[in-house]
Design a protein around this motif. Structure first.
Motif, short mmCIF file in Angstrom:
data_model
loop_
_atom_site.label_atom_id
_atom_site.label_comp_id
_atom_site.label_asym_id
_atom_site.label_seq_id
_atom_site.Cartn_x
_atom_site.Cartn_y
_atom_site.Cartn_z
N ILE A 134 0.84 -1.20 0.00
CA ILE A 134 0.00 0.00 0.00
C ILE A 134 0.88 1.25 0.00
CG2 ILE A 134 -0.17 0.01 2.52
CD1 ILE A 134 -2.92 1.04 0.01
N PHE A 135 2.07 1.14 0.55
CA PHE A 135 2.95 2.30 0.66
C PHE A 135 3.56 2.70 -0.67
CE2 PHE A 135 2.44 2.46 5.09
CZ PHE A 135 2.46 1.18 5.57
N SER A 136 3.48 1.83 -1.66
CA SER A 136 4.01 2.16 -2.98
C SER A 136 2.94 2.75 -3.90
CB SER A 136 4.60 0.91 -3.65
OG SER A 136 3.58 0.01 -4.03
N ILE A 137 1.70 2.78 -3.42
CA ILE A 137 0.60 3.28 -4.26
C ILE A 137 0.46 4.79 -4.09
CG2 ILE A 137 -1.88 3.22 -4.69
CD1 ILE A 137 -1.86 0.29 -3.86
N ASN A 138 0.59 5.50 -5.18
CA ASN A 138 0.47 6.96 -5.14
C ASN A 138 -0.97 7.42 -5.32
OD1 ASN A 138 3.31 7.17 -4.98
ND2 ASN A 138 3.44 6.94 -7.20
N ALA A 139 -1.70 6.72 -6.16
CA ALA A 139 -3.09 7.11 -6.42
C ALA A 139 -3.87 5.91 -6.91
CB ALA A 139 -3.15 8.23 -7.46
N MET A 140 -5.16 5.94 -6.63
CA MET A 140 -6.07 4.91 -7.12
C MET A 140 -7.18 5.65 -7.86
SD MET A 140 -6.08 2.66 -3.59
CE MET A 140 -6.27 1.00 -4.22
N ILE A 141 -7.50 5.18 -9.04
CA ILE A 141 -8.35 5.95 -9.94
C ILE A 141 -9.42 5.04 -10.55
CG2 ILE A 141 -8.35 7.44 -11.98
CD1 ILE A 141 -5.26 7.68 -11.54
N TRP A 142 -10.62 5.57 -10.68
CA TRP A 142 -11.68 4.91 -11.42
C TRP A 142 -11.89 5.62 -12.75
CZ3 TRP A 142 -13.80 0.34 -10.36
CH2 TRP A 142 -13.72 -0.15 -9.05
N TYR A 143 -11.97 4.83 -13.82
CA TYR A 143 -12.32 5.31 -15.15
C TYR A 143 -13.59 4.58 -15.59
CZ TYR A 143 -7.59 7.25 -15.90
OH TYR A 143 -6.43 7.98 -15.82
N ARG A 144 -14.18 5.07 -16.66
CA ARG A 144 -15.28 4.35 -17.28
C ARG A 144 -15.23 4.56 -18.79
NH1 ARG A 144 -20.50 7.83 -15.08
NH2 ARG A 144 -20.16 9.72 -16.34
N GLN A 145 -15.80 3.59 -19.47
CA GLN A 145 -15.86 3.68 -20.92
C GLN A 145 -17.21 3.18 -21.40
OE1 GLN A 145 -12.66 1.76 -23.08
NE2 GLN A 145 -13.01 3.06 -24.86
N ALA A 146 -17.97 4.09 -21.99
CA ALA A 146 -19.27 3.74 -22.54
C ALA A 146 -19.08 3.30 -23.99
CB ALA A 146 -20.21 4.94 -22.46
N PRO A 147 -20.03 2.53 -24.52
CA PRO A 147 -19.91 2.07 -25.91
C PRO A 147 -19.74 3.24 -26.88
CG PRO A 147 -21.67 0.91 -24.78
CD PRO A 147 -21.22 2.00 -23.86
N GLY A 148 -18.75 3.15 -27.73
CA GLY A 148 -18.52 4.18 -28.74
C GLY A 148 -17.89 5.45 -28.22
#
Length: 120
Positions: A29-43
């Motif tokens: 956990i100490f090596s993690i700088n950021a945690m991010i959620w993305y999303r991708q809709a069709p097209g």
């Protein structure tokens, strides 16, 4: 080997809620700088949804502000995305990504994605 396993996606009616989880293994956990959620809709292109840094700072896309909340559990090495007041336009595959630094080298890792479908 760093692995990200997402869960919590599904089918929900508009106005409903879902909570996505992304469990990270293979790195401290100490090596993690950021945690991010993305999303991708069709097209559409993949878009950033929410970010949480190692210091706990958060950021959100305008389209989800006030409805989505990102959080992390350091003990479980897991990041969450609580999604409330869901809209049909939130329908997408949701991906998590972690940014790490190990021995001064930056890496990023992606999960496999989880489908969220919001019906009207």
């Amino acid at each position: 080997q760093v692995q990200l396993v997402e869960s919590g996606g599904g089918l929900v009616q508009a106005g409903g809620s879902l909570r996505l989880s992304c469990a990270v293994s293979g790195t401290s956990i100490f090596s993690i700088n950021a945690m991010i959620w993305y999303r991708q809709a069709p097209g559409k292109q993949r878009e950033l949804v929410a970010t949480i840094t190692s210091g706990g700072n958060t950021g959100y896309a305008d389209s989800v502000k006030g409805r989505f909340t990102i959080s992390r559990d350091n003990a479980k090495n897991t990041v969450y995305l609580q999604m409330n007041s869901l809209k049909p336009e939130d329908t997408a595959v949701y991906y998590c990504k972690v940014l790490t630094t190990t021995r001064g080298i930056e890496h990023n890792y992606w999960g496999q994605g989880t489908q969220v479908t919001v019906s009207s």
